[in-house]
Design a protein around this motif. Structure first.
Motif, PDB file in Angstrom:
ATOM      1  N   LYS A  54      -3.602   1.963   9.091  1.00  0.00           N
ATOM      2  CA  LYS A  54      -3.695   2.649   7.771  1.00  0.00           C
ATOM      3  C   LYS A  54      -3.153   4.346   7.978  1.00  0.00           C
ATOM      4  CE  LYS A  54      -7.411   2.068   5.632  1.00  0.00           C
ATOM      5  NZ  LYS A  54      -9.124   2.438   5.127  1.00  0.00           N
ATOM      6  N   ASP A 101      -6.782  -1.618  -5.744  1.00  0.00           N
ATOM      7  CA  ASP A 101      -7.034  -0.436  -5.096  1.00  0.00           C
ATOM      8  C   ASP A 101      -7.304  -0.447  -3.701  1.00  0.00           C
ATOM      9  OD1 ASP A 101      -5.139   0.465  -6.997  1.00  0.00           O
ATOM     10  OD2 ASP A 101      -6.830   1.800  -7.969  1.00  0.00           O
ATOM     11  N   LEU A 102      -7.031   0.343  -2.906  1.00  0.00           N
ATOM     12  CA  LEU A 102      -7.539   0.237  -1.418  1.00  0.00           C
ATOM     13  C   LEU A 102      -9.015   0.583  -1.450  1.00  0.00           C
ATOM     14  CD1 LEU A 102      -6.485   0.087   1.229  1.00  0.00           C
ATOM     15  CD2 LEU A 102      -6.060   2.389   1.634  1.00  0.00           C
ATOM     16  N   ARG A 103      -9.664   1.398  -2.187  1.00  0.00           N
ATOM     17  CA  ARG A 103     -10.831   1.743  -1.918  1.00  0.00           C
ATOM     18  C   ARG A 103     -11.904   0.635  -2.639  1.00  0.00           C
ATOM     19  NH1 ARG A 103     -13.689   6.354  -0.800  1.00  0.00           N
ATOM     20  NH2 ARG A 103     -12.017   6.601   0.774  1.00  0.00           N
ATOM     21  N   PRO A 104     -11.523   0.233  -3.649  1.00  0.00           N
ATOM     22  CA  PRO A 104     -12.547  -0.882  -4.310  1.00  0.00           C
ATOM     23  C   PRO A 104     -12.453  -2.231  -3.430  1.00  0.00           C
ATOM     24  CG  PRO A 104     -10.856  -0.271  -5.894  1.00  0.00           C
ATOM     25  CD  PRO A 104     -10.765   0.678  -4.598  1.00  0.00           C
ATOM     26  N   TYR A 105     -11.023  -2.579  -3.073  1.00  0.00           N
ATOM     27  CA  TYR A 105     -10.636  -3.694  -2.307  1.00  0.00           C
ATOM     28  C   TYR A 105     -11.466  -3.778  -1.099  1.00  0.00           C
ATOM     29  CZ  TYR A 105      -7.822  -7.153   0.056  1.00  0.00           C
ATOM     30  OH  TYR A 105      -7.376  -8.349   0.797  1.00  0.00           O
ATOM     31  N   GLU A 106     -11.478  -2.640  -0.207  1.00  0.00           N
ATOM     32  CA  GLU A 106     -12.227  -2.647   0.900  1.00  0.00           C
ATOM     33  C   GLU A 106     -13.819  -2.566   0.418  1.00  0.00           C
ATOM     34  OE1 GLU A 106      -9.153  -0.016   3.835  1.00  0.00           O
ATOM     35  OE2 GLU A 106     -10.836   1.203   2.954  1.00  0.00           O
ATOM     36  N   ASP A 107     -14.255  -1.786  -0.333  1.00  0.00           N
ATOM     37  CA  ASP A 107     -15.603  -1.648  -0.437  1.00  0.00           C
ATOM     38  C   ASP A 107     -16.341  -3.105  -1.227  1.00  0.00           C
ATOM     39  OD1 ASP A 107     -15.639   0.821   0.288  1.00  0.00           O
ATOM     40  OD2 ASP A 107     -15.557   1.784  -1.791  1.00  0.00           O
ATOM     41  N   SER A 148      -8.570  -5.598   5.011  1.00  0.00           N
ATOM     42  CA  SER A 148      -7.685  -4.529   4.729  1.00  0.00           C
ATOM     43  C   SER A 148      -6.920  -4.190   5.814  1.00  0.00           C
ATOM     44  CB  SER A 148      -8.483  -3.528   4.065  1.00  0.00           C
ATOM     45  OG  SER A 148      -7.861  -2.227   3.660  1.00  0.00           O
ATOM     46  N   GLU A 204      -7.308   0.405  10.702  1.00  0.00           N
ATOM     47  CA  GLU A 204      -7.504   1.983  10.831  1.00  0.00           C
ATOM     48  C   GLU A 204      -6.238   2.473  11.234  1.00  0.00           C
ATOM     49  OE1 GLU A 204      -9.367   3.919   9.057  1.00  0.00           O
ATOM     50  OE2 GLU A 204     -10.358   2.233   8.219  1.00  0.00           O
ATOM     51  N   ARG A 255       0.970  -1.210  -0.019  1.00  0.00           N
ATOM     52  CA  ARG A 255       0.073  -0.049  -0.079  1.00  0.00           C
ATOM     53  C   ARG A 255       0.973   1.352   0.043  1.00  0.00           C
ATOM     54  NH1 ARG A 255      -4.413  -1.951  -2.292  1.00  0.00           N
ATOM     55  NH2 ARG A 255      -5.584  -3.140  -1.032  1.00  0.00           N
TER      56      ARG A 255
END
Length: 207
Positions: free
Chosen positions: A142, A179-185, A136, A139, A27
């Motif tokens: 991250k 990517d971080l956002r789509p991976y988490e969502d 992921s 927090e 990341r």
């Protein structure tokens, strides 16, 4: 390399994106690639868990900057900056996974062949959670990404490899789905996807 040529720099993120905080190093490299354009002598790479397959890339570098999650026994999200000969010793002191054994061997092999980068830097974080397949970064971990990147940028400045803010899209480090956002969502709910394995085969209810 002549005295007039800039050092060849390899920025390497190692670890496994699929196991929560183990993905910290990757990341970091993704975030650098998203935000900055680098001089041509700088290479960024998701080293994953490739072990000795990384040897030729390490051998070609004059300066090596590694981002990783390493179990120091510190409070979660503690950052450490390890330099020079301490890097291979540090990565082998308390291994979290096979990738750390593999990368320690990469550094040893590079040294045996006389092609160890002349400068080694490890920027590592103490993970909070690893046993979460498909998870992921936590927090608190991250939240240390900006600090880790700032440390890395200072080393790049020292090596004469200062990046410029990105103005155009560059070549991706990984597939867009990672990517971080789509991976988490895109992660399924725990009721659909067991986090540690399939309970039907783990016999969790047995004594």
């Amino acid at each position: 390399m002549t005295s007039a040529s800039p050092p060849r720099v390899l920025i390497l993120g190692i670890g496994n994106l699929l196991w929560a905080d183990e993905g910290f190093g990757v990341r970091c490299v993704e975030a650098l690639n998203d935000a900055w354009q680098f001089p041509e002598q700088v290479s960024l790479m998701d080293g994953g868990t490739q072990g000795l397959y990384l040897l030729p890339y390490v051998q070609e570098a004059d300066c090596l900057l590694v981002f990783d999650a390493v179990d120091y026994g510190d409070p979660p999200a503690t950052l450490r900056e390890v330099v020079g000969d301490a890097v291979p010793r540090f990565m082998g002191a308390k291994k979290m996974s096979l990738h750390q054994t593999g990368f320690q061997e990469v550094l040893m092999a590079a040294e045996l062949t006389g092609k160890l980068p002349r400068e080694l830097v490890l920027i590592g974080v103490q993970p909070e959670e690893l046993e979460d397949y498909g998870g992921s970064l936590r927090e608190v971990v991250k939240g240390r990404l900006p600090d880790a990147l700032a440390l890395g940028l200072r080393w790049l400045e020292r090596w004469g490899a200062v990046p410029a803010p990105r103005t155009v899209d560059g070549e991706r480090i990984n597939h867009a789905a990672l990517d971080l956002r789509p991976y988490e969502d895109g992660r399924p709910d725990a009721s659909v996807a067991c986090r540690l394995g399939d309970a039907r085969f783990l016999n969790l209810e047995q004594d």
